[in-house]
Design an enzyme around this catalytic site. Structure first.
Site, PDB file in Angstrom:
ATOM      1  N   CYS B 389     109.780  10.917  63.379  1.00  0.00           N
ATOM      2  CA  CYS B 389     110.308  11.698  62.269  1.00  0.00           C
ATOM      3  C   CYS B 389     109.335  12.692  61.675  1.00  0.00           C
ATOM      4  O   CYS B 389     109.754  13.620  61.000  1.00  0.00           O
ATOM      5  CB  CYS B 389     110.773  10.774  61.170  1.00  0.00           C
ATOM      6  N   ALA B 390     108.034  12.492  61.894  1.00  0.00           N
ATOM      7  CA  ALA B 390     107.075  13.339  61.194  1.00  0.00           C
ATOM      8  C   ALA B 390     107.268  14.791  61.555  1.00  0.00           C
ATOM      9  O   ALA B 390     107.581  15.090  62.708  1.00  0.00           O
ATOM     10  CB  ALA B 390     105.667  12.904  61.567  1.00  0.00           C
ATOM     11  N   GLY B 392     109.101  15.128  58.884  1.00  0.00           N
ATOM     12  CA  GLY B 392     110.206  14.760  58.014  1.00  0.00           C
ATOM     13  C   GLY B 392     111.243  15.830  57.794  1.00  0.00           C
ATOM     14  O   GLY B 392     112.152  15.662  57.006  1.00  0.00           O
ATOM     15  N   GLY B 393     111.145  16.929  58.512  1.00  0.00           N
ATOM     16  CA  GLY B 393     112.118  17.995  58.319  1.00  0.00           C
ATOM     17  C   GLY B 393     113.504  17.584  58.762  1.00  0.00           C
ATOM     18  O   GLY B 393     114.498  17.778  58.067  1.00  0.00           O
ATOM     19  N   LYS B 394     113.558  16.988  59.942  1.00  0.00           N
ATOM     20  CA  LYS B 394     114.869  16.603  60.442  1.00  0.00           C
ATOM     21  C   LYS B 394     115.430  15.448  59.640  1.00  0.00           C
ATOM     22  O   LYS B 394     116.638  15.377  59.377  1.00  0.00           O
ATOM     23  CB  LYS B 394     114.768  16.212  61.917  1.00  0.00           C
ATOM     24  N   ASP B 412     107.688   6.682  62.624  1.00  0.00           N
ATOM     25  CA  ASP B 412     106.770   7.492  63.409  1.00  0.00           C
ATOM     26  C   ASP B 412     105.592   6.626  63.786  1.00  0.00           C
ATOM     27  O   ASP B 412     105.200   5.734  63.045  1.00  0.00           O
ATOM     28  CB  ASP B 412     106.298   8.715  62.622  1.00  0.00           C
ATOM     29  N   ASP B 439     105.748   1.786  66.815  1.00  0.00           N
ATOM     30  CA  ASP B 439     105.869   2.514  68.074  1.00  0.00           C
ATOM     31  C   ASP B 439     107.356   2.552  68.424  1.00  0.00           C
ATOM     32  O   ASP B 439     108.029   1.537  68.396  1.00  0.00           O
ATOM     33  CB  ASP B 439     105.075   1.761  69.151  1.00  0.00           C
ATOM     34  N   CYS B 513     110.673  19.892  72.086  1.00  0.00           N
ATOM     35  CA  CYS B 513     110.363  21.294  71.930  1.00  0.00           C
ATOM     36  C   CYS B 513     109.805  21.800  73.227  1.00  0.00           C
ATOM     37  O   CYS B 513     109.004  22.710  73.248  1.00  0.00           O
ATOM     38  CB  CYS B 513     109.374  21.522  70.816  1.00  0.00           C
TER      39      CYS B 513
END
Lengths: 151, 824
Positions: B389-390, B392-394, B412, B439, B513
């Protein structure tokens, strides 16, 4: 740092109750792995005083009885952790007593943080421009400045 | 073979012919009035006549020109127009000013259309009267110009310059062809001759191809030189040359040099110019056609525009935009596809420190990071897992879409980055989130059963090229494979954490990405992502084989479709519903998004098989599962299959009992109608039994009673075995939601069952055959098949069935065929 008023206490526990469902799920996660749950309002110090964090601002701001508005020029200074001077004071709620807990707003009604009134409303009118009128306690600039310690 | 006579078709391209040959139209123009008339303005009658005369000028010499022109232009300078080929005679007369005489004899001269003097004037008149014609006329080429030059007529300076330009063009064109045929070993820089330079002067940057000398691949020695002291200008030019040549390789190649030599040279040059490592550049060259490759590399050098996402929990996009504009930020809405995005062009205040930011009104987020959340579409009151998640934008985007309801578990593996998650979520006012530090691969064990899962898989950092250019060079095959391995594990864990039977969910979005198939890179922010094709699609393909999931459309209507094949690899066709985004086409960081729907919580066993006899069919199952999914058969089937499998594995004993029950029922129900309802009713219970029959071979409990029947049934269940094995292999889950699905299709075939009953009843295997209709529809279909072959075929059937693709096909065909036989 300052005792919670009755109202604030009630509000805080109301909010916490909403987390019940989430808490049950979080129980699955072992303690050392659980980083954060819900919103942290503050922490208890070793001497059992409760320190309020800026993260509680969202919840407390709507219920604030005593508010202080600061001028745009003084916003940045407050967000850096400085106290509010008389020259930066825009508005203050009537009959604020001294050392009353207040919520600091910008002129656009954005809550900026918590503070403690250094002077009562009456005194604020009389005092010179460089005097402190609001002691800084927590501000939203800490999200950026103190990211590490936010919990 | 001849030149095309289409005058309107313009020749384009860098090649010689486009420049040199003007085509037959240039000659035609002289004869065909229509051609030039299209180009020219509408002319007066006299102008038209003049034009006609000009066209015919070369043939008919001066006569045809100009007498009409004389009249309208008495007072003009006696300088002749350049005009058209072959007006030689009159041109000499231009020098004599005849203007005064013009008006008087003009009327006569019109008809005469001769007169050298008039020609001179006419020529001049031509010049002024129809200067537009002059443009078209000038295009005729060097011939007339050169002829005119020889004539030495007095021209306006501009005309003289124009003529010289044409001459140079022609000369250059000729020279270019000469150069091309030479087999020179010169350096490219040594641009020879006057031709190219002349053209350069005249045309500026227009005829870039002309001024180049034909690009010659430097010999090996020179390549080494470059390594020592690369001159970036040269390298850049060489890159452009090679790309141009490769685009039109047949025409422009240098003899004796192979395409791979050019490609190697290009690869080295690109590596030098853009500072890439060989490995990564090789991957990119595989991925993109050459024209796109250069665009992509260019795009990677520049960061993408800063974008932000409005936090709808606290404000509206309109209000936020207004507030930021008041602070001096220049911004725009992000696009039609986003209701909360804003793109920042420039800002007088730091965009990450405005009071609005601190108050949590918006979050800085890359445009491509918004896409996976849109694809996942979390609903209110759902349980969501965000595995990586880091920062945290999504996670926060999901929370705002869910309006702070439900629960999000944001996880995360990196403790440092988790702090930013905490900070961001608090700042944005997200309250429904639990943040944990596990993990990701531990996941279903810790807590599972989520409605939706978002997996933004970590990459090796190659996604942040613009932030960390070192990544261009320090990534190699091993890094990528390691990353791919981790991603596969994470993806499997994520799939296992989804609850397939969730009422509103059962979806998983896997995104990276990375644009490489091989590598899925984590998109941090303004970075050029990787586009490794092999790993993205490869990882997804792997998941499709290993779990009961299938790909569904992402809901994003833009973006490039994923690859279904790449070089020697072939991927599942449903990979077309994945999406890829590139920096050079979409102006956002490269991204790859795949959305899965889990249709069964069971995990297909690997092909060791659960039962001895069932092994061949077990082997079929993993392939059958995707096939059945792909064949657009309802997921019910698989669900039903999976469910029955689960039931099978769990309920061995009860199965036996119900099996007997079934037999009793079937025995008692010889009438078709009664069997049908009983069949359908008992299907639920019997389904697993039936499916267990093949599986039952392995289960010792049933053996005494069942084996005989099983064996008899096995032929019948030929194709249904597939379903059976599907069920067999599914880990026990058993929810009744699936049986209705199974039942309903079977009902459609129930009508056929009575008929089938007749025939099977008539046969020795009545009991067992009666049970066949009880089986799910697939089995019913096969029942018909089985009825005909029956006993003698079991040994033959099973080996046939063990081959995977044929059974799938046979299933349908046989059932239809058999049904026809039986029913007729």
């Amino acid at each position: 740092m300052r005792p919670l008023t009755e109202e604030e206490t009630r509000v805080m526990f109301e909010k916490i109750a909403k987390y019940e469902k989430i808490m049950k799920l979080a129980a699955n996660i072992s303690g050392d792995k659980l980083v954060s749950l819900g919103t942290c309002f503050g922490k208890f110090t070793k001497t059992h005083k409760f320190r309020l964090h800026v993260t509680a601002l969202d919840y407390l701001a709507p219920y604030a009885k005593y508010k202080v508005w600061i001028k745009p020029g003084a916003e940045q200074s407050f967000l850096y952790g400085n106290h509010v001077l008389k020259s930066g004071l825009g508005r203050i709620t009537e009959n604020t007593s001294q050392y009353q807990g207040v919520v600091v707003y910008s002129m656009a009604d954005i809550p900026l943080g918590f503070g403690v009134a250094a002077k009562s409303t009456q005194d604020c009118r009389k005092v010179d421009p460089m005097a402190i009128v609001v002691f800084h306690q927590a501000d939203i600039g800490e999200y950026v400045r103190h990211e590490e310690t936010l919990t | 073979m001849g030149r095309k006579l289409d005058p309107t078709k313009e020749k384009r391209g860098p090649g010689r012919k486009a420049r040199k040959q003007k085509g037959a139209e240039t000659e035609l123009v002289r004869f065909l009035p229509a051609v030039s008339d299209e180009n020219s303005k509408r002319l007066s009658s006299r102008a038209r006549k003049r034009a006609a005369k000009r066209r015919l000028g070369s043939v008919e010499a001066p006569k045809t020109n100009k007498s009409p022109e004389a009249k309208p232009l008495p007072g003009k300078l006696p300088k002749g127009a350049v005009q058209t080929a072959g007006k030689k005679g009159p041109q000499s007369l231009f020098n004599a000013p005849r203007g005064k005489k013009r008006p008087a004899p003009g009327s006569d001269e019109e008809e005469e259309e001769e007169d050298s003097e008039e020609d001179g004037m006419v020529n001049h008149g031509d010049l002024w009267g129809s200067e537009d014609d002059a443009d078209t006329v000038d295009d005729y080429g060097a011939d007339s110009n050169s002829e005119d030059e020889e004539e030495g007529e007095a021209l306006l300076p501009i005309e003289r310059a124009a003529r010289k330009q044409k001459a140079r063009e022609a000369a250059a064109g000729i020279q270019w062809s000469e150069e091309e045929t030479e087999d020179e070993e010169e350096e490219k820089e040594v641009t020879p001759e006057s031709g190219p330079p002349k053209v350069e002067e005249a045309d500026g940057g227009l005829q870039i191809n002309v001024d180049e000398e034909p690009f010659v691949l430097p010999p090996a020695g020179e390549m080494e030189q470059d390594a020592q002291a690369p001159d970036l200008q040269r390298v850049h030019k060489r890159i452009q040359d090679i790309v141009g040549i490769l685009r039109d390789f047949g025409a422009q190649r240098e003899e004796g040099r192979s395409r791979s030599e050019y490609l190697n040279r290009l690869k080295k040059d690109l590596a030098i110019y853009y500072s890439y490592g060989d490995f990564l550049l090789g991957k990119l060259m595989d991925l993109f056609p050459l024209s796109e490759l250069v665009e992509f590399l260019e795009a990677n050098e520049v960061p993408r525009p800063v974008t932000l996402r409005t936090n709808t929990l606290k404000t509206r996009r309109r209000d936020l935009a207004q507030a930021l504009i008041n602070r001096g930020v220049n911004l725009d809405p992000l696009g039609k596809w986003s209701k909360t995005g804003l793109v920042v062009y420039d800002s007088s205040v730091p965009i990450g420190a405005t009071p609005e930011y601190l108050a949590g009104h918006y979050m800085l987020q890359g445009a491509s990071s918004m896409l996976p959340v849109m694809a996942l579409a979390p609903q209110e009151h759902e349980r969501i897992l965000d595995m990586c998640c880091a920062p945290g934008g999504k996670t926060s985007y999901m929370a705002q879409l869910m309006k702070n309801t439900g629960v999000i578990l944001a996880n995360d593996a990196n403790a440092e980055r988790l702090k930013s998650v905490v900070g961001n979520l608090h700042r944005l006012g997200v309250t429904n989130t639990i943040i944990s530090h596990y993990d990701g691969r531990q996941f279903p064990k810790v807590v599972g059963g989520f409605d939706r899962v978002l997996l933004d898989a970590p990459c090796s950092g190659t996604g942040v090229i613009s932030k960390d250019p070192a990544v261009k060079t320090n990534k190699d095959e091993k890094d990528i494979l390691r990353c791919a391995h981790l991603q596969k594990e994470l993806l499997l864990s994520a799939i296992d954490s989804v609850n397939a039977t969730s009422k509103t969910g059962g979806y998983l979005v896997y995104c990276t990405c990375s644009i490489t198939l091989q590598l899925c890179f984590f998109l941090r922010s303004l970075s050029s992502p990787h586009i490794q094709v092999e790993e993205n699609e490869w990882v997804v393909d792997y998941a499709l084989k290993k779990r009961n999931v299938r790909l569904v459309p992402t809901g994003l209507d833009f973006g490039q479709e994923g690859f279904t094949r790449f070089r020697e690899r072939r991927f599942h066709p449903s990979l077309r519903s994945t999406r890829r985004f590139y920096p050079h086409t979409h102006n956002m960081d490269g991204f790859f998004i795949a959305k899965f729907k889990k249709f069964s919580n069971s995990i297909p066993q690997s092909q060791t098989g659960n039962s001895e006899t069932a092994t061949p069919t077990n082997v079929d199952l993993p392939q059958v599962i995707p096939k059945s999914e792909n064949s657009s058969q309802p997921a019910k089937k698989a669900k039903g299959a999976a469910k029955t499998k689960q039931q099978l594995q769990k309920q061995q004993h009860p199965k036996k009992a119900s099996f007997q029950k079934l037999n009793g029922i079937s025995k008692g129900a010889d009438s078709e109608l009664s069997t049908v309802p009983s069949v359908t009713k008992t299907q639920a219970s019997s389904s697993f039994q039936d499916s267990s029959q093949p599986a039952g071979k392995a289960e010792g409990i049933r053996e005494p009673k069942v084996t005989g029947k099983l064996k008899q049934r096995s032929p019948k269940l030929q194709s249904s075995k597939k379903v059976a094995f599907l069920r067999q292999n599914a880990p026990p889950k058993g929810t009744d939601t699936q049986t209705p699905a199974v039942l309903s299709p079977s009902k459609t075939q129930a009508t056929l069952k009575p008929k089938d009953h007749h025939q099977p009843l008539g046969r020795a295997k009545g009991v067992e055959k009666q049970q066949l209709p009880e089986q799910p529809f697939e089995k019913a279909a096969f029942q018909k098949q089985n009825d005909t072959p029956k006993g003698p075929q079991p040994p033959t059937v099973s080996p046939i069935r063990s081959s995977r693709p044929p059974p799938a096909k046979r299933k349908k065909s046989q059932s239809r065929g058999n049904s026809q036989l039986l029913l007729s």
